[in-house]
Scaffold this active site. Structure first.
Site, PDB file in Angstrom:
ATOM      1  N   TRP A   7       0.819  -1.214   0.000  1.00 44.16           N
ATOM      2  CA  TRP A   7       0.000   0.000   0.000  1.00 44.16           C
ATOM      3  C   TRP A   7       0.853   1.264   0.000  1.00 44.16           C
ATOM      4  O   TRP A   7       1.776   1.396   0.806  1.00 44.16           O
ATOM      5  CB  TRP A   7      -0.861   0.056   1.250  1.00 44.16           C
ATOM      6  CG  TRP A   7      -2.024  -0.874   1.324  1.00 44.16           C
ATOM      7  CD1 TRP A   7      -2.088  -2.062   2.008  1.00 44.16           C
ATOM      8  CD2 TRP A   7      -3.321  -0.680   0.765  1.00 44.16           C
ATOM      9  NE1 TRP A   7      -3.339  -2.608   1.888  1.00 44.16           N
ATOM     10  CE2 TRP A   7      -4.122  -1.790   1.135  1.00 44.16           C
ATOM     11  CE3 TRP A   7      -3.891   0.335  -0.032  1.00 44.16           C
ATOM     12  CZ2 TRP A   7      -5.456  -1.915   0.740  1.00 44.16           C
ATOM     13  CZ3 TRP A   7      -5.218   0.207  -0.415  1.00 44.16           C
ATOM     14  CH2 TRP A   7      -5.986  -0.904  -0.036  1.00 44.16           C
ATOM     15  N   ASP A   8       0.512   2.213  -0.838  1.00 43.54           N
ATOM     16  CA  ASP A   8       0.979   3.584  -0.680  1.00 43.54           C
ATOM     17  C   ASP A   8       0.111   4.211   0.413  1.00 43.54           C
ATOM     18  O   ASP A   8      -0.956   3.682   0.741  1.00 43.54           O
ATOM     19  CB  ASP A   8       0.828   4.331  -2.009  1.00 43.54           C
ATOM     20  CG  ASP A   8       1.198   5.800  -1.901  1.00 43.54           C
ATOM     21  OD1 ASP A   8       2.265   6.096  -1.316  1.00 43.54           O
ATOM     22  OD2 ASP A   8       0.420   6.640  -2.389  1.00 43.54           O
ATOM     23  N   LEU A   9       0.541   5.331   0.980  1.00 40.18           N
ATOM     24  CA  LEU A   9      -0.222   5.952   2.070  1.00 40.18           C
ATOM     25  C   LEU A   9      -0.919   7.239   1.642  1.00 40.18           C
ATOM     26  O   LEU A   9      -2.143   7.309   1.608  1.00 40.18           O
ATOM     27  CB  LEU A   9       0.701   6.236   3.258  1.00 40.18           C
ATOM     28  CG  LEU A   9       0.019   6.769   4.526  1.00 40.18           C
ATOM     29  CD1 LEU A   9      -0.982   5.760   5.073  1.00 40.18           C
ATOM     30  CD2 LEU A   9       1.052   7.118   5.588  1.00 40.18           C
TER      31      LEU A   9
END
Length: 232
Positions: A7-9
């Site tokens: 996941w990117d944030l």
């Protein structure tokens, strides 16, 4: 079968513009620089985006970016502040004050965690800001690992960043991975370059670039379970 999510944030799970706006307003107040108007916020956001693009391209380091953007911004706006490092430190702290999830992202990550899906964070955000966001959002308790570029020693989209991630998470076939992120130049370019199947989070419905072999495109994070179910 997809077993592991990367996941990117910012602008994927969390609404970064909301945090950026509140952090800049709060830091202006800390340094008694007067009101931070909507026009100033727009100009800062555009300047900040340019600096992050330079980071992705390898033109500047993170250590140069963090104070450098404020040095340029203050000079352009005629703001009498030369405490760039101190201003940046306060700003990084305030970035973690505003937590706004996109598409009920917390509930999604929590449900996947309960379903024993492996989930890791891969981010270029600063160590100070991201650590605070993870704690205050509750996401830190749900990830199986966190990869922040300052700690990794390389930035997305570099192959070095993703090689370090792949090495750390162990012997997982790349076809069991799915990288989810909003940035074409950071997440999608980096993931595709490393041979990792990618899912572009594109809430605005922008055209899919022809030069990137993006596996999936979604406009809402809650489309992820459908992709996972179809991979079984």
């Amino acid at each position: 079968m997809i077993t592991t999510l990367l996941w990117d944030l910012d602008n994927t799970l969390l609404d970064f513009p909301s945090a950026e706006r509140q952090a800049l307003i709060a830091t202006f107040a800390d340094f008694t620089l007067g009101p931070c108007s909507p026009d100033l916020l727009v100009r800062y956001s555009a300047l900040n985006a340019r600096w992050w693009r330079r980071l992705e391209e390898g033109d500047v380091t993170k250590a140069e970016l963090l104070p450098g953007r404020f040095r340029e911004f203050f000079a352009a706006e005629g703001i009498a502040c030369t405490e760039y490092d101190a201003f940046n430190a306060a700003y990084q702290h305030h970035l973690g004050d505003t937590i706004v999830f996109l598409d009920n992202g917390y509930e999604l990550v929590k449900k996947l965690h309960q379903d024993r899906m492996k989930q890791y964070l891969v981010t270029n955000g600063s160590l100070q800001a991201q650590t605070r966001k993870l704690k205050r959002s509750g996401l830190g308790e749900l990830f199986d690992g966190v990869f922040i570029s300052e700690v990794v020693g390389a930035e997305k989209p570099s192959r070095a960043f993703f090689d370090a991630v792949l090495s750390a998470i162990g012997s997982v076939d790349k076809e069991e991975l799915l990288l989810i992120g909003d940035s074409l130049t950071s997440d999608m370019a980096g993931g595709c370059g490393a041979g990792i199947p990618c899912c572009w989070y594109d809430p605005k419905g922008l055209p899919v670039p022809e030069d990137l072999p993006i596996r999936h495109t979604i406009r809402n994070l809650n489309e992820i379970p459908q992709i996972l179910a179809a991979s079984k």
